[in-house]
Design an enzyme around this catalytic site. Structure first.
Site, mmCIF file in Angstrom:
data_model
loop_
_atom_site.group_PDB
_atom_site.id
_atom_site.type_symbol
_atom_site.label_atom_id
_atom_site.label_comp_id
_atom_site.label_asym_id
_atom_site.label_seq_id
_atom_site.Cartn_x
_atom_site.Cartn_y
_atom_site.Cartn_z
ATOM 1 N NE ARG A 183 -14.360 -23.558 -4.711
ATOM 2 C CZ ARG A 183 -14.260 -23.431 -5.766
ATOM 3 N NH1 ARG A 183 -14.888 -22.427 -6.176
ATOM 4 N NH2 ARG A 183 -13.699 -24.312 -6.609
ATOM 5 C CD GLU A 197 -0.396 11.555 0.831
ATOM 6 O OE1 GLU A 197 -0.555 10.528 0.128
ATOM 7 O OE2 GLU A 197 0.567 11.731 1.660
ATOM 8 C CB THR A 243 -8.735 9.826 -2.679
ATOM 9 O OG1 THR A 243 -8.468 8.286 -2.483
ATOM 10 C CG2 THR A 243 -8.887 10.212 -1.380
ATOM 11 C CD GLN A 263 -11.794 -1.712 -4.935
ATOM 12 O OE1 GLN A 263 -11.656 -1.071 -3.974
ATOM 13 N NE2 GLN A 263 -10.805 -2.273 -5.721
ATOM 14 N N GLY A 298 -5.214 9.249 -9.191
ATOM 15 C CA GLY A 298 -6.156 8.055 -9.615
ATOM 16 C C GLY A 298 -7.577 9.011 -9.752
ATOM 17 N N GLY A 342 -7.290 1.070 -1.425
ATOM 18 C CA GLY A 342 -7.194 1.817 -0.382
ATOM 19 C C GLY A 342 -5.784 2.426 0.336
ATOM 20 N NE ARG A 343 -1.425 4.934 -3.056
ATOM 21 C CZ ARG A 343 -1.283 5.639 -4.042
ATOM 22 N NH1 ARG A 343 -1.715 7.281 -3.641
ATOM 23 N NH2 ARG A 343 -0.841 5.492 -5.247
ATOM 24 C CG ASP A 355 -7.150 5.458 -1.545
ATOM 25 O OD1 ASP A 355 -7.524 4.488 -2.306
ATOM 26 O OD2 ASP A 355 -5.883 6.130 -2.049
#
Ligand code: F6P
Length: 343
Positions: A163, A104, A126, A274, A10, A171-172, A128
């Site tokens: 609300r 990774e 990453t 993101q 990604g 972030g996996r 993440d």
């Protein structure tokens, strides 16, 4: 030396500054550097830029999101023919070393190739922030900033309509993005994959916050475990990871809150937003330093390494250590934030 450089997995803001850092310093060392297109796929298919990368190509990319080399999630170790093609192409193009920018999965391939006799150096990226052996990965800071901006906007509309809003972030299987987003946005509750969801505690806190200030904000990581969710038929990527965004964690959490509290609740997800946009200043600096240090590793023939941020220093670490275990959020760290939710 002739070097091939690629970006896999990604994308995230910071890849271009890292390429720039590597190329700028690599040219000082006299390297001839070729861009490999679309990650490992470029080496499977032999798609390598014919012109070496020079200052003109990289000078201006420090502020650009995405990756000038393009990316893919390609795992050549899934198929012996693909792996052979990678090795053949490395030989054919005459690369003395491959520099891989990735998380990774991409660095896992670089680690295996190193064990198979190919000279590799890894640069961690990453959003993440889940790679071991490095304190931060670039892409993370930029992604969190996008989420905090989104949360601030969501707070405005939640307040106007009394609300509850649930913001789902990526972030996996690591909760770093959710944790930092939630803290920085002043969320009323943060859900991360490392901590089993306590729906009663969540609901109680949402009720308390709503009673006090007329709205509530919850940040949920896409990787949070959901009760009774059948993962069996979920789509997976080339590295076998379930596509977590398809689980719609935010929608599920919002539904549960509305059912149990009677409060009008909406869900929003920042998704791939993101991963785009200009890198933050932090990510530009980190990525540049990592790229520069990776060039030094190649020059010194210090292969099988990933360059890592350790405290304030950037230094090489063994790439297999970095890719062996995911760096998740310590539960103690999460618990130390919990008092913020108990008001
Ligand atoms: O690993 C980065 C990441 O953005 C994860 O947070 C997310 O689960 C995944 O990639 C999304 O992957 P894709 O871009 O293939 O949809």
């Amino acid at each position: 030396m002739k070097i091939g450089i690629l970006t896999g997995g990604g994308d995230c803001p910071g890849l271009n500054p890292a390429i720039r850092g590597f190329v700028m310093r690599g040219l000082d060392y006299g390297f001839v550097i070729h861009g490999i297109r679309e990650g490992w796929k470029g080496l499977v298919q032999g798609i390598v830029e014919p012109e070496p990368l020079g200052v003109a190509r990289v000078e201006e990319i420090i502020r650009q999101g995405g990756t000038m080399l393009r990316s893919s999630r390609t795992n050549p170790y899934k198929d012996p023919a693909q792996l052979q093609a990678v090795k053949d192409n490395i030989r054919k193009f005459g690369f003395d070393a491959i520099v891989a920018l990735g998380g990774e999965d991409t660095l896992g391939v670089a680690s295996k190739l190193y064990k198979d006799g190919i000279s590799t150096v890894g640069i961690p990226k990453t959003m993440d922030n889940d790679l071991s052996e490095t304190d931060y990965t670039f892409g993370f800071d930029s992604a969190v900033q996008v989420n905090v901006d989104a949360a601030d906007r969501l707070r405005d509309t939640a307040q106007s309509h009394s609300r509850v809003i649930v913001l789902e972030v990526m972030g996996r299987h690591a909760g770093w993005v959710a944790l930092h987003t939630g803290i920085a946005a002043g969320a009323d509750f943060i859900l991360i994959p490392e901590v089993p969801m306590d729906v009663d505690a969540l609901v109680e806190q949402v009720k308390r916050a709503h009673a006090r200030k007329g709205y509530a904000l919850v940040v949920a990581s896409e990787g949070v475990e959901l009760p009774n969710l059948d993962e069996a038929d979920k789509k997976v990527d080339a590295f076998g990871h379930v596509i977590l965004g398809d689980r719609n964690v935010g929608e599920w959490v919002a539904g549960e809150i509305e059912k149990r509290t009677g409060l009008e609740t909406r869900a929003a997800a920042t998704g791939h937003i993101q991963r785009g946009g200009a890198p933050s200043a932090f990510d530009r600096v980190l990525a540049s330093r990592l790229g520069i240090r990776a060039a030094q590793c190649v020059y010194e023939k210090d292969f099988g390494k990933m360059v890592a941020l350790r405290g304030v220093n950037v230094e090489p670490v063994d790439i297999d250590k970095a890719t062996g275990v995911l760096r998740t959020v310590p539960v103690e760290l999460y618990k130390s934030i919990c008092p913020l939710f108990s008001k």
